[in-house]
Design an enzyme around this catalytic site. Structure first.
Site, short mmCIF file in Angstrom:
data_model
loop_
_atom_site.label_atom_id
_atom_site.label_comp_id
_atom_site.label_asym_id
_atom_site.label_seq_id
_atom_site.Cartn_x
_atom_site.Cartn_y
_atom_site.Cartn_z
N CYS A 1 -9.94 20.79 -43.69
CA CYS A 1 -9.02 21.79 -44.24
C CYS A 1 -9.78 23.06 -44.60
O CYS A 1 -9.33 24.17 -44.29
CB CYS A 1 -8.31 21.23 -45.47
N CYS B 1 -4.11 15.52 -50.28
CA CYS B 1 -2.90 16.25 -50.62
C CYS B 1 -1.68 15.85 -49.80
O CYS B 1 -0.56 15.94 -50.28
CB CYS B 1 -3.14 17.75 -50.53
#
Length: 382
Positions: free
Chosen positions: A112, A209
């Site tokens: 990410c 997440c």
């Protein structure tokens, strides 16, 4: 030079702050605003889990976007929410699922940062005319004598996030700033209260997440239902001990949940995706002393190829301290090998290996790579 090491007055310096909705990035925005910088807050919409994300310990959710917007309003700075769902799914979630199906243990936060925050978001910051992109990561960045910037472990060792940022490139480091790298976490929360931010006591995110209930197996099974196959659980000596519903339910080093009873503690030693096989054995068989890395990102002053064995320290999990090792790069093939001075347990292909100049608390980050292959200590010593 201003406090961000840029040759401009603060009021003439535009800084984009990546605002996740947590206390750290909100305090970064507040500090820079107080110093007079032209601050713009950006929050990324990465996925939508609906109501499931409104729980303690989850991050990047709808509630977090609300919290980021509220913090920006409190500070009086412009705030934008950008829809990055498609690129996040392709660059992070799909790769995460594929890696698990290959019997690996991926670290999606590294990807990410590499593909979304420090590539796509950084490009957006430049498009907005920013002079820097600031984040709430606990890692330090300092100017080197040659004018470039280098990455170091954070002041607060309990919060240090350098393990997740080893893939940052020198070009990105030149544009990035990490204002919390020289502060302890308790000071950050105190500042949040001083600035009147509603997130001052918000819990830190702990989960991946996009896995709202902490069950990554469910995410993978939903994305790739055709690829989840049952198979055998096999002892390293060849005995078939049982069956499983899919290797995605296992990770190297796992002991609990094997549902085996043969009179001795067993651990997952490796996963064999082609045969849908889980191989188990005693704890001592988990010891690893050599690692082969792929996709090396190097942040040192000189390229390591051809330098022979380089003394370094490495971190194979975010929860472990850097351990002494040697790094060597084959000048002919470019193959990168790490030799650990003391064997590590539970190391799996797919994990990140961060490389440091030494094992000190403020060590410089020299880079890192993805663990491609591991070799157990007994084979390496033979």
């Amino acid at each position: 030079m201003n406090s961000l090491d840029l040759p401009k007055a603060p009021e003439a310096t535009r800084v984009v702050v990546a605002m996740s909705g947590g206390v750290d990035s909100s305090v970064v925005a507040a500090l820079l605003k107080r110093e007079g910088y032209d601050v713009v807050g950006i929050t990324l919409q990465l996925y939508d889990h609906g109501a499931a994300t409104h729980r303690r310990g989850a991050c990047c959710a709808g509630q977090d976007i609300h919290d980021a917007r509220r913090a920006a309003e409190t500070l009086g700075i412009p705030h934008y929410v950008l829809d990055y769902e498609d690129r996040f799914r392709e660059a992070v979630i799909d790769r995460f699922a594929e890696s698990y199906l290959q019997g690996e243990t991926p670290i999606p936060c590294v990807e990410c940062n590499r593909s979304i925050k420090f590539r796509d978001l950084l490009a957006t910051a430049r498009d907005l005319g920013a002079d820097a992109l600031a984040t709430g990561h606990y890692v330090a960045s300092r100017r080197r004598p040659d004018g470039g910037r280098a990455l170091y472990r954070a002041l607060d060792p309990s919060r240090d996030q350098s393990y997740f940022l080893y893939a940052t490139t020198p070009e990105q480091l030149a544009f990035l700033r990490f204002p919390l790298g020289e502060r302890p976490k308790d000071e950050t929360r105190a500042l949040a209260r001083e600035f009147g931010l509603s997130v001052a006591d918000k819990p830190d995110s702990q989960d991946i997440c996009f896995v709202p209930q902490g069950r990554y197996q469910d995410v993978i099974a939903r994305l790739r239902p055709d690829a989840v196959r049952p198979g055998e659980i096999v002892h390293r000596d060849g005995r078939v001990l049982g069956r499983h519903d899919g290797i995605i339910g296992f990770t190297v080093g796992q002991r609990r949940g094997l549902k085996l009873s043969i009179g001795e503690p067993l651990y997952v030693l490796r996963l064999e995706p082609d045969a849908a096989r889980v191989v188990v054995g005693p704890r001592e068989a988990l010891a690893t002393s050599r690692l082969r890395l792929a996709d090396l990102n190097w942040l040192g002053d000189a390229a390591p190829a051809g330098l022979g064995d380089i003394p370094v320290a490495v971190r194979v999990r975010s929860t472990r301290e850097p351990r002494p090792a040697t790094l060597s790069v084959d000048p002919a093939t470019g193959g990168v090998e790490i030799s650990l001075l003391a064997a590590e347990d539970g190391v799996s292909p797919g994990q990140a290996c961060a490389i440091y100049a030494d094992d000190g608390p403020r060590a410089r980050v020299l880079g890192g790579g993805t663990i491609l292959r591991v070799e157990d200590a007994r084979r390496a010593a033979a």
